[in-house]
Scaffold this motif. Structure first.
Motif, short mmCIF file in Angstrom:
data_model
loop_
_atom_site.label_atom_id
_atom_site.label_comp_id
_atom_site.label_asym_id
_atom_site.label_seq_id
_atom_site.Cartn_x
_atom_site.Cartn_y
_atom_site.Cartn_z
N ALA A 103 0.86 -1.18 0.00
CA ALA A 103 0.00 0.00 0.00
C ALA A 103 0.90 1.23 0.00
O ALA A 103 1.76 1.37 0.87
CB ALA A 103 -0.91 -0.01 1.22
N THR A 104 0.70 2.09 -1.00
CA THR A 104 1.54 3.27 -1.18
C THR A 104 0.67 4.52 -1.25
O THR A 104 -0.33 4.53 -1.98
CB THR A 104 2.35 3.14 -2.49
OG1 THR A 104 3.09 1.92 -2.47
CG2 THR A 104 3.30 4.32 -2.68
N ILE A 105 1.04 5.55 -0.51
CA ILE A 105 0.30 6.81 -0.57
C ILE A 105 0.61 7.46 -1.92
O ILE A 105 1.74 7.89 -2.17
CB ILE A 105 0.67 7.75 0.60
CG1 ILE A 105 0.45 7.05 1.94
CG2 ILE A 105 -0.14 9.05 0.52
CD1 ILE A 105 -0.94 6.51 2.18
N ALA A 106 -0.40 7.51 -2.78
CA ALA A 106 -0.20 7.98 -4.16
C ALA A 106 -0.62 9.43 -4.38
O ALA A 106 -0.12 10.08 -5.30
CB ALA A 106 -0.97 7.07 -5.12
N ASP A 107 -1.56 9.93 -3.56
CA ASP A 107 -2.06 11.28 -3.80
C ASP A 107 -2.76 11.77 -2.53
O ASP A 107 -3.22 10.98 -1.71
CB ASP A 107 -3.05 11.28 -4.97
CG ASP A 107 -3.39 12.66 -5.49
OD1 ASP A 107 -2.65 13.63 -5.19
OD2 ASP A 107 -4.42 12.79 -6.19
N LYS A 108 -2.81 13.09 -2.41
CA LYS A 108 -3.58 13.77 -1.36
C LYS A 108 -4.29 14.92 -2.05
O LYS A 108 -3.68 15.63 -2.85
CB LYS A 108 -2.66 14.30 -0.26
CG LYS A 108 -1.99 13.23 0.55
CD LYS A 108 -0.91 13.79 1.46
CE LYS A 108 -1.40 14.81 2.44
NZ LYS A 108 -0.36 15.26 3.39
N ARG A 109 -5.57 15.08 -1.74
CA ARG A 109 -6.30 16.17 -2.40
C ARG A 109 -7.38 16.73 -1.47
O ARG A 109 -7.80 16.07 -0.52
CB ARG A 109 -6.89 15.70 -3.72
CG ARG A 109 -7.75 14.47 -3.67
CD ARG A 109 -8.17 14.06 -5.08
NE ARG A 109 -9.02 12.90 -5.06
CZ ARG A 109 -8.78 11.76 -5.68
NH1 ARG A 109 -7.69 11.62 -6.40
NH2 ARG A 109 -9.62 10.77 -5.62
N PRO A 110 -7.81 17.95 -1.77
CA PRO A 110 -8.83 18.58 -0.93
C PRO A 110 -10.17 17.85 -1.05
O PRO A 110 -10.41 17.10 -2.01
CB PRO A 110 -8.95 20.00 -1.47
CG PRO A 110 -8.07 20.09 -2.65
CD PRO A 110 -7.36 18.80 -2.85
N TYR A 111 -11.03 18.11 -0.09
CA TYR A 111 -12.38 17.55 -0.08
C TYR A 111 -13.35 18.71 0.05
O TYR A 111 -12.97 19.81 0.49
CB TYR A 111 -12.51 16.57 1.10
CG TYR A 111 -13.84 15.87 1.17
CD1 TYR A 111 -14.21 14.95 0.20
CD2 TYR A 111 -14.72 16.12 2.21
CE1 TYR A 111 -15.43 14.30 0.26
CE2 TYR A 111 -15.94 15.47 2.29
CZ TYR A 111 -16.30 14.57 1.31
OH TYR A 111 -17.50 13.93 1.38
N LYS A 112 -14.60 18.49 -0.32
CA LYS A 112 -15.59 19.58 -0.31
C LYS A 112 -15.80 20.19 1.07
O LYS A 112 -16.17 21.35 1.18
CB LYS A 112 -16.91 19.10 -0.91
CG LYS A 112 -17.56 17.96 -0.18
CD LYS A 112 -18.77 17.43 -0.93
CE LYS A 112 -19.27 16.14 -0.29
NZ LYS A 112 -20.28 15.50 -1.12
N LYS A 113 -15.59 19.42 2.12
CA LYS A 113 -15.64 19.95 3.48
C LYS A 113 -14.20 20.25 3.90
O LYS A 113 -13.36 19.36 3.92
CB LYS A 113 -16.27 18.95 4.43
CG LYS A 113 -17.73 18.67 4.14
CD LYS A 113 -18.32 17.69 5.13
CE LYS A 113 -19.78 17.46 4.84
NZ LYS A 113 -20.37 16.48 5.78
N PRO A 114 -13.89 21.50 4.21
CA PRO A 114 -12.50 21.90 4.43
C PRO A 114 -11.81 21.21 5.61
O PRO A 114 -10.59 21.21 5.69
CB PRO A 114 -12.57 23.41 4.64
CG PRO A 114 -13.99 23.70 4.99
CD PRO A 114 -14.82 22.62 4.36
N GLU A 115 -12.58 20.62 6.51
CA GLU A 115 -11.96 19.95 7.65
C GLU A 115 -11.46 18.54 7.33
O GLU A 115 -10.89 17.85 8.18
CB GLU A 115 -12.92 19.92 8.86
CG GLU A 115 -14.17 19.12 8.65
CD GLU A 115 -15.35 19.92 8.07
OE1 GLU A 115 -16.48 19.46 8.26
OE2 GLU A 115 -15.15 20.97 7.44
N PHE A 116 -11.65 18.12 6.06
CA PHE A 116 -11.21 16.81 5.60
C PHE A 116 -10.37 16.92 4.34
O PHE A 116 -10.45 17.91 3.61
CB PHE A 116 -12.42 15.91 5.27
CG PHE A 116 -13.22 15.49 6.46
CD1 PHE A 116 -12.84 14.39 7.22
CD2 PHE A 116 -14.35 16.19 6.84
CE1 PHE A 116 -13.58 13.99 8.32
CE2 PHE A 116 -15.09 15.81 7.94
CZ PHE A 116 -14.71 14.71 8.68
#
Length: 147
Positions: A103-116
């Motif tokens: 398992a490899t962390i491939a991406d991080k991105r914003p979510y519609k709720k800013p606390e996530f």
């Protein structure tokens, strides 16, 4: 075991590898019973001898389930499984094959709720020959330390 890992703390390209798990005939028979998928590719050894692989193959959904279970370790109370994308069954898995998972962390991105934020974890099941047999993206909805 529980450890809070917030969105901000996930590092791209960080990976972990599980120990092995051998797929058995019992796994296949039980999965067929649970899902109702009794196709001959999984259940009929004699018929399979007449096909390209010459032996029974594990259900793709069995390998997916086992692989995801193998990657489940510590509970992260600030992360939630959001779903799976790009699921592919790349090569067959046979009775007696042993798989490990990476398992490899491939991406991080914003979510519609800013606390996530969304963390994308690339999950690969790898057989004893080093071949990737299944791959998918596991999406995690993860709390941010500070929105």
């Amino acid at each position: 075991m529980s450890q809070s890992i917030y969105f901000d703390e996930f590092e791209l390209e960080a990976s972990r590898t599980t120990t092995g798990r051998t797929i058995t005939e019992t796994d296949i028979v039980m999965h067929a019973g649970q899902t109702g998928d009794f196709y001959p590719h999984h259940m009929d050894a004699e018929w399979c001898k007449t096909q390209d692989f010459k032996q029974r193959i594990a259900h793709g959904t069995l390998i997916f389930s086992v692989a995801i279970g193998m990657t489940a370790g510590e509970i992260n109370p600030v992360a939630f499984s959001y779903g799976y994308d790009r699921l592919r069954f790349i090569k067959p898995v046979f009775i007696g094959d042993t798989i490990t998972c990476r398992a490899t962390i491939a991406d991080k991105r914003p979510y519609k709720k800013p606390e996530f934020g969304v963390v994308v974890e690339k999950v690969e099941a790898i057989n004893q020959h080093g071949d990737v047999v299944m791959a998918c993206e596991h999406l995690l909805l993860v709390e941010k330390k500070e929105p």
